[in-house]
Enzyme design. Structure first.
Site, PDB file in Angstrom:
ATOM      1  N   SER A 118     -46.288  -7.992   6.278  1.00 41.71           N
ATOM      2  CA  SER A 118     -45.846  -8.531   4.993  1.00 41.71           C
ATOM      3  C   SER A 118     -46.360  -7.704   3.821  1.00 41.71           C
ATOM      4  O   SER A 118     -45.982  -7.959   2.679  1.00 41.71           O
ATOM      5  CB  SER A 118     -46.344  -9.978   4.843  1.00 41.71           C
ATOM      6  OG  SER A 118     -47.754 -10.027   4.906  1.00 41.71           O
ATOM      7  N   HIS A 139     -39.516  -7.478   7.853  1.00 40.00           N
ATOM      8  CA  HIS A 139     -40.338  -8.592   7.375  1.00 40.00           C
ATOM      9  C   HIS A 139     -39.535  -9.879   7.434  1.00 40.00           C
ATOM     10  O   HIS A 139     -38.691 -10.149   6.586  1.00 40.00           O
ATOM     11  CB  HIS A 139     -40.815  -8.311   5.942  1.00 40.00           C
ATOM     12  CG  HIS A 139     -41.713  -9.377   5.399  1.00 40.00           C
ATOM     13  ND1 HIS A 139     -41.846  -9.628   4.057  1.00 40.00           N
ATOM     14  CD2 HIS A 139     -42.532 -10.272   6.028  1.00 40.00           C
ATOM     15  CE1 HIS A 139     -42.689 -10.633   3.878  1.00 40.00           C
ATOM     16  NE2 HIS A 139     -43.123 -11.036   5.062  1.00 40.00           N
ATOM     17  N   GLU A 151     -36.475  -8.613   5.109  1.00 42.30           N
ATOM     18  CA  GLU A 151     -36.638  -7.387   4.321  1.00 42.30           C
ATOM     19  C   GLU A 151     -36.719  -6.219   5.302  1.00 42.30           C
ATOM     20  O   GLU A 151     -37.587  -6.204   6.177  1.00 42.30           O
ATOM     21  CB  GLU A 151     -37.910  -7.443   3.479  1.00 42.30           C
ATOM     22  CG  GLU A 151     -37.850  -8.419   2.325  1.00 42.30           C
ATOM     23  CD  GLU A 151     -39.134  -8.430   1.512  1.00 42.30           C
ATOM     24  OE1 GLU A 151     -39.048  -8.388   0.286  1.00 42.30           O
ATOM     25  OE2 GLU A 151     -40.231  -8.500   2.115  1.00 42.30           O
ATOM     26  N   ASN A 189     -43.031 -10.597  -1.591  1.00 39.48           N
ATOM     27  CA  ASN A 189     -44.452 -10.866  -1.800  1.00 39.48           C
ATOM     28  C   ASN A 189     -44.956 -10.361  -3.142  1.00 39.48           C
ATOM     29  O   ASN A 189     -45.898 -10.933  -3.716  1.00 39.48           O
ATOM     30  CB  ASN A 189     -45.297 -10.291  -0.666  1.00 39.48           C
ATOM     31  CG  ASN A 189     -45.409 -11.252   0.490  1.00 39.48           C
ATOM     32  OD1 ASN A 189     -45.210 -12.450   0.338  1.00 39.48           O
ATOM     33  ND2 ASN A 189     -45.721 -10.749   1.663  1.00 39.48           N
TER      34      ASN A 189
END
Length: 284
Positions: A118, A139, A151, A189
């Site tokens: 991540s 991800h 992702e 994130n």
């Protein structure tokens, strides 16, 4: 074309990816170091299918077929003929590099080597192997069967053919994928942690309790899962590591902006990692 998938790590993410991929018709090898834990993870996935059947969200035949697509193992050699290997172990760069070296030594020459990290740089992980063109980030978001996004992160040397194959795989998983250049935090994130950190700062500044902050976000912004509950759900064990990664952004003030708050450090040091440990911001 990707047909056989290997997942490294039988934790929450590895198991969740396995559950979804098998339900989509892919043959999945779930690997973990401890055979008993792998067997328990496979049994838990089977129970999750049965629960879906009981709720009328999955046909019984489909559930049995999905179970048949999963093989659990603690023998690393069993991943040798996988078309793609998705590493889903701890957020530890050195450990991930070690496993990528093992993947190259074990897997077939054209296997795609993916990581579910991540926050860790894909380019950095790829320095561990002599085939960086085959290394890519995937991800996923937890719980994988429900969360639509993946992702896809390209390292500096990731081949376009690798990206194309992974994009097609994501389509086969019925996921929405986004193509991302390798950078700390990727897209989600980077945005999410700015949001989390500001909520923690409001709490630490004594402006409001975590319960009132959660209620304000839930009912004022219409977020179904508010910030402190979401942090607990995702797991606080990786939170400081993601902060450290985001602090390396080539962006003005990133080191200060993404510094891990003291209250989070205290929870982490006490082993209070959220739902997975029974306590985080809240008790479970």
């Amino acid at each position: 074309m990707i047909k056989k998938v290997a997942i490294l790590g039988q934790g929450s993410m590895g198991s969740s990816i396995t559950q979804h991929a098998a339900a989509c018709g892919y043959d999945v090898i779930l690997w973990g170091r401890n055979g008993e834990k792998v067997a328990a993870a496979v049994a838990k996935i089977g129970a999750a299918y049965d629960k879906q059947v009981g709720k009328g969200k999955m046909e019984a035949d489909a559930a049995e077929a999905a179970k048949g697509h999963i093989t659990g193992t603690s023998n690393f050699d069993d991943i040798a003929d996988a078309d793609i290997v998705i590493e889903a172990i701890s957020e530890d760069p050195a450990l991930k590099k070690d496993y990528f070296k093992k993947m190259v030594a074990t897997c077939k020459a054209d296997a795609i080597l993916a990581t579910n990290t991540s926050s860790i740089s894909i380019t950095e992980i790829a320095t561990a192997v002599d085939c960086p063109e085959r290394v890519i980030g995937m991800h996923f978001f937890n719980p994988v069967p429900l969360m639509k996004l993946v992702e896809i992160i390209l390292g500096e040397k990731t081949a376009e053919a690798t990206y194309t194959a992974v994009k097609e795989f994501c389509d086969g998983l019925n996921k929405i994928s986004v193509k991302v250049k390798d950078a700390p935090g990727f897209i989600v994130n980077r945005v999410l942690f700015a949001y989390f950190l500001e909520c923690i700062h409001i709490y630490e500044d004594g402006i409001a309790s975590k319960e009132d902050i959660d209620n304000a976000i839930k009912y004022g912004l219409n977020h179904p899962v508010p910030p402190f509950q979401m942090m607990d759900m995702g797991g606080l064990d990786t939170f400081p590591h993601v902060c450290e990664s985001l602090q390396t952004l080539d962006s003005k003030g990133a080191a200060e902006r993404f510094e891990c708050p003291e209250s989070m450090k205290e929870l982490h040091a006490a082993g209070k990692f959220g739902r997975k440990s029974g306590e985080g911001w809240y008790k479970y």
